[in-house]
Design a protein around this motif. Structure first.
Motif, PDB file in Angstrom:
ATOM      1  N   VAL A  72       0.939  -1.123   0.164  1.00  0.00           N
ATOM      2  CA  VAL A  72      -0.023  -0.021   0.157  1.00  0.00           C
ATOM      3  C   VAL A  72       1.008   1.387  -0.008  1.00  0.00           C
ATOM      4  O   VAL A  72       1.757   1.486   0.947  1.00  0.00           O
ATOM      5  CB  VAL A  72      -0.724   0.025   1.266  1.00  0.00           C
ATOM      6  N   SER A  73       0.591   2.039  -1.003  1.00  0.00           N
ATOM      7  CA  SER A  73       1.689   3.311  -0.940  1.00  0.00           C
ATOM      8  C   SER A  73       0.589   4.447  -1.469  1.00  0.00           C
ATOM      9  O   SER A  73      -0.552   4.448  -1.700  1.00  0.00           O
ATOM     10  CB  SER A  73       2.601   3.086  -2.275  1.00  0.00           C
ATOM     11  N   LEU A  74       1.130   5.674  -1.038  1.00  0.00           N
ATOM     12  CA  LEU A  74       0.356   6.980  -0.977  1.00  0.00           C
ATOM     13  C   LEU A  74       1.208   7.875  -1.806  1.00  0.00           C
ATOM     14  O   LEU A  74       2.397   7.921  -1.404  1.00  0.00           O
ATOM     15  CB  LEU A  74       0.224   7.407   0.489  1.00  0.00           C
ATOM     16  N   GLU A  75       0.654   8.842  -2.566  1.00  0.00           N
ATOM     17  CA  GLU A  75       1.545   9.669  -3.355  1.00  0.00           C
ATOM     18  C   GLU A  75       1.066  11.231  -2.834  1.00  0.00           C
ATOM     19  O   GLU A  75      -0.105  11.465  -2.714  1.00  0.00           O
ATOM     20  CB  GLU A  75       1.244   9.409  -4.834  1.00  0.00           C
ATOM     21  N   ILE A  76       2.186  11.863  -2.845  1.00  0.00           N
ATOM     22  CA  ILE A  76       1.989  13.479  -2.335  1.00  0.00           C
ATOM     23  C   ILE A  76       2.824  14.256  -3.216  1.00  0.00           C
ATOM     24  O   ILE A  76       3.466  13.688  -4.069  1.00  0.00           O
ATOM     25  CB  ILE A  76       2.563  13.640  -0.941  1.00  0.00           C
ATOM     26  N   PHE A  77       2.504  15.461  -3.526  1.00  0.00           N
ATOM     27  CA  PHE A  77       3.288  16.456  -4.409  1.00  0.00           C
ATOM     28  C   PHE A  77       3.508  17.670  -3.461  1.00  0.00           C
ATOM     29  O   PHE A  77       3.126  18.002  -2.414  1.00  0.00           O
ATOM     30  CB  PHE A  77       2.210  17.146  -5.401  1.00  0.00           C
ATOM     31  N   ASN A  93      -2.739  15.249  -1.387  1.00  0.00           N
ATOM     32  CA  ASN A  93      -2.223  16.098  -0.246  1.00  0.00           C
ATOM     33  C   ASN A  93      -3.372  16.259   0.867  1.00  0.00           C
ATOM     34  O   ASN A  93      -3.610  16.906   1.525  1.00  0.00           O
ATOM     35  CB  ASN A  93      -1.662  17.053  -0.472  1.00  0.00           C
ATOM     36  N   ARG A  94      -4.467  15.178   0.582  1.00  0.00           N
ATOM     37  CA  ARG A  94      -5.494  15.331   1.726  1.00  0.00           C
ATOM     38  C   ARG A  94      -5.605  14.155   2.243  1.00  0.00           C
ATOM     39  O   ARG A  94      -6.075  13.052   2.030  1.00  0.00           O
ATOM     40  CB  ARG A  94      -6.857  15.377   0.673  1.00  0.00           C
ATOM     41  N   PRO A  95      -5.029  14.083   3.702  1.00  0.00           N
ATOM     42  CA  PRO A  95      -4.852  12.943   4.467  1.00  0.00           C
ATOM     43  C   PRO A  95      -6.196  12.225   4.668  1.00  0.00           C
ATOM     44  O   PRO A  95      -6.260  11.113   4.796  1.00  0.00           O
ATOM     45  CB  PRO A  95      -4.425  13.362   5.678  1.00  0.00           C
ATOM     46  N   GLU A  96      -7.442  13.106   4.827  1.00  0.00           N
ATOM     47  CA  GLU A  96      -8.595  12.140   5.121  1.00  0.00           C
ATOM     48  C   GLU A  96      -9.119  11.348   3.863  1.00  0.00           C
ATOM     49  O   GLU A  96      -9.586  10.330   4.034  1.00  0.00           O
ATOM     50  CB  GLU A  96      -9.822  13.439   5.350  1.00  0.00           C
ATOM     51  N   ILE A  97      -8.676  11.780   2.595  1.00  0.00           N
ATOM     52  CA  ILE A  97      -8.943  10.878   1.639  1.00  0.00           C
ATOM     53  C   ILE A  97      -8.189   9.460   1.689  1.00  0.00           C
ATOM     54  O   ILE A  97      -8.811   8.537   1.501  1.00  0.00           O
ATOM     55  CB  ILE A  97      -8.672  11.699   0.290  1.00  0.00           C
ATOM     56  N   ALA A  98      -7.039   9.762   1.959  1.00  0.00           N
ATOM     57  CA  ALA A  98      -6.302   8.423   2.146  1.00  0.00           C
ATOM     58  C   ALA A  98      -6.508   7.669   3.279  1.00  0.00           C
ATOM     59  O   ALA A  98      -6.738   6.569   3.290  1.00  0.00           O
ATOM     60  CB  ALA A  98      -4.835   8.881   2.275  1.00  0.00           C
ATOM     61  N   LYS A  99      -7.138   8.254   4.138  1.00  0.00           N
ATOM     62  CA  LYS A  99      -7.683   7.660   5.383  1.00  0.00           C
ATOM     63  C   LYS A  99      -8.753   6.828   5.265  1.00  0.00           C
ATOM     64  O   LYS A  99      -8.828   5.594   5.555  1.00  0.00           O
ATOM     65  CB  LYS A  99      -7.911   8.650   6.450  1.00  0.00           C
ATOM     66  N   ARG A 100      -9.619   7.301   4.400  1.00  0.00           N
ATOM     67  CA  ARG A 100     -11.103   6.608   4.145  1.00  0.00           C
ATOM     68  C   ARG A 100     -10.877   5.465   3.106  1.00  0.00           C
ATOM     69  O   ARG A 100     -11.307   4.429   3.089  1.00  0.00           O
ATOM     70  CB  ARG A 100     -12.035   7.555   3.613  1.00  0.00           C
ATOM     71  N   SER A 101      -9.782   5.747   2.260  1.00  0.00           N
ATOM     72  CA  SER A 101      -9.330   4.776   1.184  1.00  0.00           C
ATOM     73  C   SER A 101      -8.719   3.569   1.898  1.00  0.00           C
ATOM     74  O   SER A 101      -8.825   2.398   1.766  1.00  0.00           O
ATOM     75  CB  SER A 101      -8.370   5.151   0.195  1.00  0.00           C
ATOM     76  N   ILE A 102      -7.622   3.778   2.766  1.00  0.00           N
ATOM     77  CA  ILE A 102      -7.075   2.867   3.478  1.00  0.00           C
ATOM     78  C   ILE A 102      -7.768   1.983   4.540  1.00  0.00           C
ATOM     79  O   ILE A 102      -7.879   0.924   4.592  1.00  0.00           O
ATOM     80  CB  ILE A 102      -5.887   3.396   4.120  1.00  0.00           C
ATOM     81  N   ALA A 103      -8.737   2.551   5.167  1.00  0.00           N
ATOM     82  CA  ALA A 103      -9.837   2.012   5.785  1.00  0.00           C
ATOM     83  C   ALA A 103     -10.509   0.694   5.120  1.00  0.00           C
ATOM     84  O   ALA A 103     -10.772  -0.109   5.634  1.00  0.00           O
ATOM     85  CB  ALA A 103     -10.819   3.003   6.488  1.00  0.00           C
ATOM     86  N   ALA A 104     -10.848   1.134   3.856  1.00  0.00           N
ATOM     87  CA  ALA A 104     -11.501   0.060   3.130  1.00  0.00           C
ATOM     88  C   ALA A 104     -10.530  -1.304   3.071  1.00  0.00           C
ATOM     89  O   ALA A 104     -11.012  -2.373   3.027  1.00  0.00           O
ATOM     90  CB  ALA A 104     -11.637   0.485   1.617  1.00  0.00           C
ATOM     91  N   ILE A 105      -9.333  -1.134   2.958  1.00  0.00           N
ATOM     92  CA  ILE A 105      -8.371  -2.172   2.896  1.00  0.00           C
ATOM     93  C   ILE A 105      -8.432  -2.782   4.427  1.00  0.00           C
ATOM     94  O   ILE A 105      -8.370  -3.869   4.417  1.00  0.00           O
ATOM     95  CB  ILE A 105      -6.860  -1.605   2.431  1.00  0.00           C
ATOM     96  N   ASN A 106      -8.001  -2.050   5.296  1.00  0.00           N
ATOM     97  CA  ASN A 106      -7.988  -2.254   6.777  1.00  0.00           C
ATOM     98  C   ASN A 106      -9.111  -3.231   7.164  1.00  0.00           C
ATOM     99  O   ASN A 106      -9.181  -4.104   8.246  1.00  0.00           O
ATOM    100  CB  ASN A 106      -7.522  -1.338   7.747  1.00  0.00           C
ATOM    101  N   ARG A 107     -10.426  -2.910   6.624  1.00  0.00           N
ATOM    102  CA  ARG A 107     -11.721  -3.413   7.127  1.00  0.00           C
ATOM    103  C   ARG A 107     -11.568  -4.953   6.886  1.00  0.00           C
ATOM    104  O   ARG A 107     -12.524  -5.822   7.184  1.00  0.00           O
ATOM    105  CB  ARG A 107     -13.107  -2.825   6.431  1.00  0.00           C
ATOM    106  N   ARG A 108     -10.899  -5.292   5.596  1.00  0.00           N
ATOM    107  CA  ARG A 108     -10.945  -6.793   5.299  1.00  0.00           C
ATOM    108  C   ARG A 108     -10.553  -7.858   5.936  1.00  0.00           C
ATOM    109  O   ARG A 108      -9.672  -7.478   6.860  1.00  0.00           O
ATOM    110  CB  ARG A 108     -10.232  -6.541   3.898  1.00  0.00           C
TER     111      ARG A 108
END
Ligand code: FAD
Length: 289
Positions: A14-19, A274-289
């Protein structure tokens, strides 16, 4: 740690991209963002290089260094090669090495509108030239490359683009990260075609949650990604409800991510904008599994 090693030991990576922050903003203005992203414990965070030609390349190394040395997350520094000569590449790589960074995403960069790439100064024409330069001279660096599930916008066909992708693998790329896409079937088709052509390195799927109609219009214009009917419907339904659009967009990307994982994807790369809340909610989908 080499990013290629993550792919050997887990699935999905799992990776995240920022600028980097825009021109006049100091590098430190992104530290809060990195701190919040680090708390999500991604395998690595990638930092773009001079994206859109806004001249932020000097900040890439500094931010990648903070990701790795201040926040303890593996960093991937993007690097584009048009206009660069060998000495500039060497200087960028040495700077990364001094900052303890071991991973580079080797890219060509976008050709400025109206210019012929052959007229640009520099020693590198395609990403594979940069990849060969780095993998040939810096065994202490792990290099990755970009891939395009629908074919690169300048290329005449997906088949041809995959032939060019294979050249990047032969030049030394050890992993691939894709352009954003909204239809997983296109990714699966691309994956099979690439595998058949001998592209046998891990591929992370690039996922960009929808945040607004203008963001999507800009992205599809720039990279040529196609819009499935489901996305068009979301954009219409929430035209006057920006919060509802974000919720529906994230729900859509979470469904995409879950389906990719069900189908054994090597990695998921989230364009966080660069929006942590977006990443947080997307990663939550992975962690819920
Ligand atoms: P290449 O692999 O060189 O391909 C460019 C084009 O040339 C393609 O159409 C390809 O088919 C064609 N081609 C390749 N080899 C040959 C050959 N031998 N003969 C003929 N044609 C050939 N841009 C930034 O400015 N900064 C960033 O940080 C950044 N990060 C990115 C991260 C990801 C994951 C992705 C997918 C893209 C990123 N980009 C970034 C955008 C990228 O720079 C552009 O898409 C650029 O237009 C192509 O870069 P490339 O490395 O894929 O180029």
């Amino acid at each position: 740690m080499f990013i290629s090693e993550f792919y050997r030991s887990k699935k999905p990576v799992v990776s995240l991209e920022i600028f980097p922050p825009k021109k006049d903003n100091p590098v430190e203005s992104i530290y809060n963002t990195i701190e919040e992203l680090s708390a999500l414990k991604p395998d690595f965070i990638s930092v773009t290089y001079s994206a859109g030609g806004v001249g932020t390349s000097e900040k890439t190394a500094e931010i990648a260094s903070a990701v790795k040395n201040k926040y303890g997350i593996e960093a991937l520094a993007h690097m584009t090669c048009i206009r660069l000569d060998r000495a500039q590449v060497a200087s960028f790589v040495e700077n990364l090495k001094q900052n303890n960074i071991q991973n580079i995403l080797g890219l060509r960069g976008d050709i400025p509108e109206g210019l012929d790439p052959r007229d640009l100064p520099g020693d590198f024409r395609f990403a594979r030239d940069l990849i060969a330069e780095i993998s040939g001279n810096y065994p202490e660096i792990c290099i990755g490359a970009a891939a395009y599930p629908e074919g690169h916008i300048e290329c005449e066909s997906l088949e041809k683009d995959i032939e060019h992708l294979k050249l990047k693998v032969e030049a030394g790329a050890k992993f691939l990260i894709t352009q954003l896409f909204f239809d997983n079937e296109l990714f699966y088709r691309f994956y099979e075609m690439a595998l058949k052509k001998g592209v046998n390195i891990p591929i992370s799927a690039g996922i960009m949650p929808i945040l607004s109609k203008s963001q999507i219009q800009k992205m599809i214009f720039m990279c040529g990604a196609s819009l499935p009917a489901a996305i068009v419907k979301i954009l219409n339904r929430y035209e006057h409800d920006p919060e509802g659009l974000i919720d529906a967009g994230i729900e859509y990307s979470c469904r995409q991510i879950n389906d990719l994982i069900d189908n054994g994807v090597d990695g998921v790369h989230i364009y966080t904008m660069n929006r942590p809340e977006i990443a947080k909610r997307s990663i939550a989908a992975i962690n819920r599994r």
